[in-house]
Design a protein around this motif. Structure first.
Motif, PDB file in Angstrom:
ATOM      1  N   VAL A  74       4.064  -6.245  -6.249  1.00  0.00           N
ATOM      2  CA  VAL A  74       4.631  -4.593  -6.833  1.00  0.00           C
ATOM      3  C   VAL A  74       5.466  -5.525  -7.851  1.00  0.00           C
ATOM      4  CG1 VAL A  74       6.298  -3.068  -5.563  1.00  0.00           C
ATOM      5  CG2 VAL A  74       4.858  -4.668  -3.847  1.00  0.00           C
ATOM      6  N   SER A  75       5.808  -3.735  -8.604  1.00  0.00           N
ATOM      7  CA  SER A  75       5.843  -4.835 -10.245  1.00  0.00           C
ATOM      8  C   SER A  75       8.220  -5.343  -9.926  1.00  0.00           C
ATOM      9  CB  SER A  75       6.233  -3.393 -10.875  1.00  0.00           C
ATOM     10  OG  SER A  75       7.195  -2.018 -10.621  1.00  0.00           O
ATOM     11  N   GLN A  76       8.307  -5.629 -11.334  1.00  0.00           N
ATOM     12  CA  GLN A  76       9.133  -6.550 -11.156  1.00  0.00           C
ATOM     13  C   GLN A  76      10.528  -5.263 -11.373  1.00  0.00           C
ATOM     14  OE1 GLN A  76       9.898 -10.216 -11.155  1.00  0.00           O
ATOM     15  NE2 GLN A  76      11.976  -9.381 -10.888  1.00  0.00           N
ATOM     16  N   THR A 115       1.221  -1.039  -0.058  1.00  0.00           N
ATOM     17  CA  THR A 115       0.033   0.466  -0.483  1.00  0.00           C
ATOM     18  C   THR A 115       1.092   1.561   0.132  1.00  0.00           C
ATOM     19  OG1 THR A 115      -1.472  -1.298   1.411  1.00  0.00           O
ATOM     20  CG2 THR A 115      -2.171   1.084   1.608  1.00  0.00           C
ATOM     21  N   ALA A 116       1.798   1.301   0.845  1.00  0.00           N
ATOM     22  CA  ALA A 116       2.720   2.852   0.640  1.00  0.00           C
ATOM     23  C   ALA A 116       3.052   2.820  -0.202  1.00  0.00           C
ATOM     24  CB  ALA A 116       3.828   2.258   2.441  1.00  0.00           C
ATOM     25  N   TYR A 117       3.381   1.652  -0.905  1.00  0.00           N
ATOM     26  CA  TYR A 117       4.453   1.724  -2.310  1.00  0.00           C
ATOM     27  C   TYR A 117       3.476   2.469  -3.937  1.00  0.00           C
ATOM     28  CZ  TYR A 117       7.098   0.760  -6.659  1.00  0.00           C
ATOM     29  OH  TYR A 117       7.939   0.937  -7.896  1.00  0.00           O
ATOM     30  N   GLU A 118       2.523   2.259  -3.294  1.00  0.00           N
ATOM     31  CA  GLU A 118       1.455   1.879  -4.500  1.00  0.00           C
ATOM     32  C   GLU A 118       0.832   3.256  -4.280  1.00  0.00           C
ATOM     33  OE1 GLU A 118       0.728   0.383  -6.542  1.00  0.00           O
ATOM     34  OE2 GLU A 118       2.078  -1.436  -6.007  1.00  0.00           O
ATOM     35  N   THR A 119       0.538   3.988  -3.281  1.00  0.00           N
ATOM     36  CA  THR A 119      -0.060   5.003  -2.878  1.00  0.00           C
ATOM     37  C   THR A 119       1.456   6.001  -2.946  1.00  0.00           C
ATOM     38  OG1 THR A 119       0.882   5.215  -0.803  1.00  0.00           O
ATOM     39  CG2 THR A 119      -0.781   4.742  -1.148  1.00  0.00           C
ATOM     40  N   LEU A 120       2.685   5.996  -3.707  1.00  0.00           N
ATOM     41  CA  LEU A 120       3.709   7.058  -3.609  1.00  0.00           C
ATOM     42  C   LEU A 120       3.460   7.659  -5.310  1.00  0.00           C
ATOM     43  CD1 LEU A 120       7.289   5.586  -2.807  1.00  0.00           C
ATOM     44  CD2 LEU A 120       5.652   7.337  -1.672  1.00  0.00           C
ATOM     45  N   ASP A 121       3.572   8.301  -5.151  1.00  0.00           N
ATOM     46  CA  ASP A 121       3.563   9.179  -7.127  1.00  0.00           C
ATOM     47  C   ASP A 121       4.459   8.879  -7.555  1.00  0.00           C
ATOM     48  OD1 ASP A 121       4.887  11.581  -8.751  1.00  0.00           O
ATOM     49  OD2 ASP A 121       2.633  12.459  -7.583  1.00  0.00           O
ATOM     50  N   ILE A 172      17.566   0.187   0.238  1.00  0.00           N
ATOM     51  CA  ILE A 172      18.375  -1.277   0.742  1.00  0.00           C
ATOM     52  C   ILE A 172      18.101  -1.374   2.257  1.00  0.00           C
ATOM     53  CG2 ILE A 172      21.039  -1.038   1.521  1.00  0.00           C
ATOM     54  CD1 ILE A 172      21.747   1.010   0.087  1.00  0.00           C
ATOM     55  N   VAL A 173      17.643  -2.417   2.494  1.00  0.00           N
ATOM     56  CA  VAL A 173      17.455  -3.458   3.593  1.00  0.00           C
ATOM     57  C   VAL A 173      18.359  -3.898   4.799  1.00  0.00           C
ATOM     58  CG1 VAL A 173      16.450  -4.808   4.822  1.00  0.00           C
ATOM     59  CG2 VAL A 173      15.627  -4.411   3.164  1.00  0.00           C
ATOM     60  N   LEU A 174      19.075  -3.009   6.151  1.00  0.00           N
ATOM     61  CA  LEU A 174      20.268  -3.087   6.231  1.00  0.00           C
ATOM     62  C   LEU A 174      19.530  -4.232   7.602  1.00  0.00           C
ATOM     63  CD1 LEU A 174      22.817  -1.803   7.792  1.00  0.00           C
ATOM     64  CD2 LEU A 174      21.855  -0.493   9.408  1.00  0.00           C
ATOM     65  N   HIS A 175      20.775  -5.162   7.940  1.00  0.00           N
ATOM     66  CA  HIS A 175      20.263  -6.232   8.696  1.00  0.00           C
ATOM     67  C   HIS A 175      18.936  -7.103   8.557  1.00  0.00           C
ATOM     68  CE1 HIS A 175      23.082  -3.462  11.412  1.00  0.00           C
ATOM     69  NE2 HIS A 175      23.141  -4.811  10.906  1.00  0.00           N
ATOM     70  N   PRO A 176      19.026  -7.884   7.381  1.00  0.00           N
ATOM     71  CA  PRO A 176      17.925  -8.273   7.131  1.00  0.00           C
ATOM     72  C   PRO A 176      17.890  -9.427   7.350  1.00  0.00           C
ATOM     73  CG  PRO A 176      19.506  -8.802   4.826  1.00  0.00           C
ATOM     74  CD  PRO A 176      19.962  -7.773   6.000  1.00  0.00           C
ATOM     75  N   SER A 177      16.830  -9.862   7.932  1.00  0.00           N
ATOM     76  CA  SER A 177      16.565 -11.272   8.789  1.00  0.00           C
ATOM     77  C   SER A 177      15.787 -12.499   7.721  1.00  0.00           C
ATOM     78  CB  SER A 177      15.716 -11.070  10.006  1.00  0.00           C
ATOM     79  OG  SER A 177      14.251 -10.731   9.483  1.00  0.00           O
ATOM     80  N   ILE A 178      15.635 -13.279   8.506  1.00  0.00           N
ATOM     81  CA  ILE A 178      14.921 -13.960   7.677  1.00  0.00           C
ATOM     82  C   ILE A 178      13.874 -14.058   7.231  1.00  0.00           C
ATOM     83  CG2 ILE A 178      14.728 -17.174   6.814  1.00  0.00           C
ATOM     84  CD1 ILE A 178      16.796 -17.172   8.365  1.00  0.00           C
ATOM     85  N   ALA A 179      13.261 -13.464   8.768  1.00  0.00           N
ATOM     86  CA  ALA A 179      11.154 -13.236   8.289  1.00  0.00           C
ATOM     87  C   ALA A 179      11.190 -12.454   7.695  1.00  0.00           C
ATOM     88  CB  ALA A 179      11.137 -12.643  10.265  1.00  0.00           C
ATOM     89  N   GLY A 180      11.980 -10.961   7.245  1.00  0.00           N
ATOM     90  CA  GLY A 180      12.266  -9.399   7.164  1.00  0.00           C
ATOM     91  C   GLY A 180      12.545 -10.355   5.135  1.00  0.00           C
ATOM     92  N   ARG A 181      13.040 -10.743   5.180  1.00  0.00           N
ATOM     93  CA  ARG A 181      13.858 -11.430   3.609  1.00  0.00           C
ATOM     94  C   ARG A 181      11.912 -11.797   3.388  1.00  0.00           C
ATOM     95  NH1 ARG A 181      19.275 -12.168   1.726  1.00  0.00           N
ATOM     96  NH2 ARG A 181      20.051 -11.218   3.008  1.00  0.00           N
ATOM     97  N   THR A 182      11.861 -13.323   3.992  1.00  0.00           N
ATOM     98  CA  THR A 182      10.053 -14.049   3.618  1.00  0.00           C
ATOM     99  C   THR A 182       9.612 -12.324   3.763  1.00  0.00           C
ATOM    100  OG1 THR A 182      10.810 -15.564   5.007  1.00  0.00           O
ATOM    101  CG2 THR A 182       9.137 -15.327   4.456  1.00  0.00           C
ATOM    102  N   LEU A 183       9.247 -11.994   4.528  1.00  0.00           N
ATOM    103  CA  LEU A 183       8.251 -10.716   4.359  1.00  0.00           C
ATOM    104  C   LEU A 183       7.925 -10.273   2.779  1.00  0.00           C
ATOM    105  CD1 LEU A 183       6.323  -8.934   5.610  1.00  0.00           C
ATOM    106  CD2 LEU A 183       7.412  -7.824   6.108  1.00  0.00           C
ATOM    107  N   LEU A 184       9.830  -9.700   2.770  1.00  0.00           N
ATOM    108  CA  LEU A 184       9.968  -9.054   0.661  1.00  0.00           C
ATOM    109  C   LEU A 184       9.666  -9.934   0.062  1.00  0.00           C
ATOM    110  CD1 LEU A 184      12.599  -6.125   2.344  1.00  0.00           C
ATOM    111  CD2 LEU A 184      10.122  -5.611   1.938  1.00  0.00           C
ATOM    112  N   LEU A 185       9.322 -11.102   0.389  1.00  0.00           N
ATOM    113  CA  LEU A 185       9.607 -12.163  -0.904  1.00  0.00           C
ATOM    114  C   LEU A 185       7.674 -12.163  -1.246  1.00  0.00           C
ATOM    115  CD1 LEU A 185      10.822 -13.762  -2.687  1.00  0.00           C
ATOM    116  CD2 LEU A 185      10.748 -16.303  -0.836  1.00  0.00           C
ATOM    117  N   GLY A 186       7.097 -11.981   0.047  1.00  0.00           N
ATOM    118  CA  GLY A 186       5.654 -12.995   0.324  1.00  0.00           C
ATOM    119  C   GLY A 186       5.141 -11.653  -1.174  1.00  0.00           C
ATOM    120  N   LEU A 187       6.103 -10.607  -1.002  1.00  0.00           N
ATOM    121  CA  LEU A 187       5.306  -8.891  -1.729  1.00  0.00           C
ATOM    122  C   LEU A 187       5.386  -8.748  -3.176  1.00  0.00           C
ATOM    123  CD1 LEU A 187       6.633  -6.024   0.867  1.00  0.00           C
ATOM    124  CD2 LEU A 187       4.036  -7.016   0.021  1.00  0.00           C
ATOM    125  N   ARG A 188       6.473  -9.686  -3.987  1.00  0.00           N
ATOM    126  CA  ARG A 188       6.663  -9.515  -5.278  1.00  0.00           C
ATOM    127  C   ARG A 188       5.591  -9.797  -6.509  1.00  0.00           C
ATOM    128  NH1 ARG A 188      11.536 -10.138  -6.997  1.00  0.00           N
ATOM    129  NH2 ARG A 188      13.230  -9.960  -4.655  1.00  0.00           N
TER     130      ARG A 188
END
Length: 118
Positions: free
Chosen positions: A68-70, A32-38, A49-65
């Motif tokens: 959000v656009s490639q 939602t945050a990305y899509e609302t950006l102009d 850049i994701v600083l100190h990415p955890s496995i949970a954080g990476r998984t979270l971002l992976l789930g958003l693929r």
């Protein structure tokens, strides 16, 4: 931030001490945050850049693929340490919380203890 979107910029997500229980943003929030950006913000985002990415954080971002656009995902980078972050962002351009450096020191100590247990 409007003054900065006319040129390429980098956004740093501090994921240090990420906790699923205490401070996990819901995946839908990121989308939602990305899509609302102009369009200007999306177009000139050079890197996220994701600083100190955890496995949970990476998984979270992976789930958003799928949400959000490639093109956006080509801009995502991971920095395991603060010094690695400084390869992409000049130290003078960012102010990080003290706990980021403390986390790096703790991880280094933990690594050394596991390699050299004496």
């Amino acid at each position: 931030m409007d003054q900065h979107v006319h040129q390429p910029y980098t956004l740093v997500f501090v994921n240090t001490n990420f906790s699923l229980v205490n401070n996990q943003p819901l995946p839908a929030w990121f989308a939602t945050a990305y899509e609302t950006l102009d369009r200007r913000y999306k177009k000139n985002l050079k890197h996220l850049i994701v600083l100190h990415p955890s496995i949970a954080g990476r998984t979270l971002l992976l789930g958003l693929r799928a949400l959000v656009s490639q093109k956006f995902w080509k801009k995502v980078k991971y920095s395991e340490t603060v010094s690695e972050l400084y390869k992409d962002v000049r130290k003078e351009e960012i102010v990080l919380p003290d706990f980021c450096d403390e986390y790096d020191r703790e991880q280094q100590t933990s690594l050394m203890t596991s390699i050299l247990p004496w």
